[in-house]
Scaffold this motif. Structure first.
Motif, PDB file in Angstrom:
ATOM      1  N   SER A 249      19.223 -28.732  -5.967  1.00  0.00           N
ATOM      2  CA  SER A 249      20.091 -28.649  -4.802  1.00  0.00           C
ATOM      3  C   SER A 249      19.573 -27.650  -3.768  1.00  0.00           C
ATOM      4  O   SER A 249      19.096 -26.570  -4.105  1.00  0.00           O
ATOM      5  CB  SER A 249      21.489 -28.225  -5.242  1.00  0.00           C
ATOM      6  N   ASP A 250      19.685 -28.052  -2.519  1.00  0.00           N
ATOM      7  CA  ASP A 250      19.391 -27.140  -1.417  1.00  0.00           C
ATOM      8  C   ASP A 250      20.673 -26.576  -0.832  1.00  0.00           C
ATOM      9  O   ASP A 250      20.640 -25.746   0.066  1.00  0.00           O
ATOM     10  CB  ASP A 250      18.618 -27.877  -0.318  1.00  0.00           C
ATOM     11  N   ALA A 251      21.829 -27.044  -1.315  1.00  0.00           N
ATOM     12  CA  ALA A 251      23.116 -26.592  -0.793  1.00  0.00           C
ATOM     13  C   ALA A 251      23.407 -25.175  -1.266  1.00  0.00           C
ATOM     14  O   ALA A 251      23.071 -24.797  -2.385  1.00  0.00           O
ATOM     15  CB  ALA A 251      24.221 -27.540  -1.262  1.00  0.00           C
ATOM     16  N   PRO A 252      24.043 -24.367  -0.428  1.00  0.00           N
ATOM     17  CA  PRO A 252      24.419 -23.017  -0.855  1.00  0.00           C
ATOM     18  C   PRO A 252      25.527 -23.050  -1.900  1.00  0.00           C
ATOM     19  O   PRO A 252      26.304 -24.000  -1.972  1.00  0.00           O
ATOM     20  CB  PRO A 252      24.897 -22.347   0.433  1.00  0.00           C
ATOM     21  N   SER A 253      25.600 -22.022  -2.701  1.00  0.00           N
ATOM     22  CA  SER A 253      26.578 -21.946  -3.781  1.00  0.00           C
ATOM     23  C   SER A 253      27.997 -21.711  -3.271  1.00  0.00           C
ATOM     24  O   SER A 253      28.222 -20.867  -2.411  1.00  0.00           O
ATOM     25  CB  SER A 253      26.203 -20.803  -4.728  1.00  0.00           C
TER      26      SER A 253
END
Length: 169
Positions: free
Chosen positions: A34-38
């Protein structure tokens, strides 16, 4: 390309293990792809305080955390720490302990809200007003850096306790 990715994943895992050993967990996504922020990072979720049903000896408030779409799910565990209550922007001086099991891991992220209980002794003579609570979330490997905030009206007093994070709103 695959070799570079394997190296990057190995480095990220090493950094996470090193941080966990220092008592600080990484607020990283649950998957390496994933490149999405946590969602666990304080800026990536919202908190709301609501009144919950009282028990025989306590008043209860529920703090519900939600994350909007676009953030990666993460894992939380135990009661938030460094809890501070404030009213109209001013710390009211009440501190809180914790109760319950601190090891149970729960998934938090978009579509997976979590909540925790604020338990206030019923004989607190009215308590001290608050309209905001700030806290540090915990992951299985330690605390998640940063301060999360939830808004809503409540009254707190000496003897206030914070329950562990649980699934659901």
């Amino acid at each position: 390309m695959r070799t570079n990715r394997k190296i990057a994943v190995a480095l990220a895992a090493t950094a996470t293990v090193a941080a966990a050993g220092a008592g600080v967990a990484q607020a990283s996504p649950a998957t390496a792809d994933s490149d999405a922020p946590s969602a666990c990072r304080p800026a990536n979720h919202t908190g709301k305080i609501t009144v919950a049903p009282d028990s025989a000896k306590h008043h209860h408030y529920r703090v519900t955390l939600t994350a909007p779409r676009g953030y990666e799910s993460c894992t939380l565990a135990g009661s938030p720490t460094d809890v501070r209550f404030s009213h109209q922007g001013k710390d009211n001086g009440v501190t809180a302990g914790h109760y319950g099991t601190q090891q149970t891991a729960v998934t938090f992220g978009p579509g997976h809200p979590v909540h925790f209980d604020i338990q206030v002794p019923a004989g607190a003579h009215g308590g001290t007003a608050a309209d905001e609570v700030s806290f540090t979330l915990q992951a299985p490997g330690g605390e998640i850096p940063g301060t999360s905030v939830a808004d809503g009206k409540l009254k707190v007093a000496t003897g206030t306790l914070i329950g562990p994070v649980q699934r659901g709103a």
